[in-house]
Design an enzyme around this catalytic site. Structure first.
Site, PDB file in Angstrom:
ATOM      1  CG  ASP A   1      18.842  16.550  41.283  1.00  0.00           C
ATOM      2  OD1 ASP A   1      20.045  16.720  41.548  1.00  0.00           O
ATOM      3  OD2 ASP A   1      18.460  15.857  40.328  1.00  0.00           O
TER       4      ASP A   1
ATOM      5  CG  ASP B   1      22.572   9.642  39.382  1.00  0.00           C
ATOM      6  OD1 ASP B   1      23.219   8.959  40.180  1.00  0.00           O
ATOM      7  OD2 ASP B   1      22.314   9.280  38.222  1.00  0.00           O
TER       8      ASP B   1
ATOM      9  CG  ASP C   1      16.836  13.002  38.294  1.00  0.00           C
ATOM     10  OD1 ASP C   1      17.386  12.516  37.292  1.00  0.00           O
ATOM     11  OD2 ASP C   1      17.475  13.536  39.227  1.00  0.00           O
TER      12      ASP C   1
END
Length: 267
Positions: free
Chosen positions: A213, A11, A9
């Site tokens: 996240d 961000d 991922d």
């Protein structure tokens, strides 16, 4: 050398607090690609917003954008595009929402938003990607890969409930952040896209290392043979994925540092 697929991922994971790549991250992924490993970026971002990161990584990168709505090979050729059915996209565009909630649509070559939201552009300083403002009644329902609502969590919870009542089985609904509700066609998520990429590369899921996240990373992390959850991750992510490993914080380039140790790059 046994090749792996390394997929991350952006961000909150691969990018630092400035929403950009640290030099150690660029160097690490370039080294791993040179060793024969496959690198993929999997993000809720639009693919045009991801291309500058690919260029900095040397271009030898697979892209999974808009949570899997679009996938691209390292040569920039589109492999898959999965759109919301036009009738569903129209219904999502017309869904009642508080005036402070911003509706965004991701199309093949554009990010549309129903009104100005200058604060959003700060997330894209490193790439220069920007939205186009278009009032929602004028938005075209054709060719929409993702609908994104940005607002306060309580407002988004109401929109989520309405979307699920409208066509829950025909939609994949998730969050990339507490204030970002993301809706794609059913079956469109990072996990499905990574599974297809593994098949394309001829690799088993056991040779996939994934990093994430937030809730839109759940399917991808559940699939990976080695799943790494960031220290700054959504609280439920590691709990829901007991086989995952919690590593450091995204602001400290934890993905790169963990990869350097995992593949003994400094020996």
């Amino acid at each position: 050398m046994t090749p792996h697929l390394i997929v991350s991922d952006l961000d909150g994971t691969l990018l630092g607090a400035n929403h950009d790549l640290a030099e150690v991250t660029v160097q690490t992924l370039r080294e791993l690609a040179a060793l024969g490993h496959h690198v993929a970026l999997a993000s809720g971002r639009h693919h045009l917003d991801m291309l500058p990161f690919c260029e900095r990584l040397g271009g030898d990168v697979h892209l999974i954008s808009s949570n899997g709505a679009w996938t691209f090979d390292p040569a920039g050729q589109r492999r898959q595009a999965r759109y919301l059915a036009p009738a569903l996209a129209r219904a999502l565009i017309d869904l009642p929402r508080p005036p402070q909630v911003r509706l965004n649509l991701y199309r093949d070559n554009a990010w549309l938003i129903d009104d100005h939201a200058p604060g959003l552009l700060d997330l894209h300083d490193a790439t220069g990607f920007a939205y186009q403002v278009q009032a929602s009644p004028e938005m075209n329902e054709e060719g929409v890969g993702k609908a994104l609502y940005i607002g306060m969590p309580d407002d988004l919870a109401l929109i989520e409930a309405e979307a699920r009542e409208l066509a829950g089985e025909q939609l994949h609904i998730t969050y990339s952040m507490a204030h970002s509700l993301e809706i794609m066609a059913a079956g469109v998520n990072k996990g499905t896209a990574v599974s297809e990429l593994l098949d394309y590369l001829g690799l088993p899921a056991t040779r996939c290392l994934a990093f994430g996240d937030n809730l839109n990373d759940r399917e991808m992390l559940a699939l990976a043979g080695e799943a790494q959850v960031m220290a700054n991750a959504h609280p439920s992510l590691a709990q829901d994925l007991p086989e995952s490993r919690v590593i450091g914080h995204h602001r400290d380039a934890a993905v790169a540092l963990w990869l350097r140790e995992r593949f003994a790059l400094d020996r």
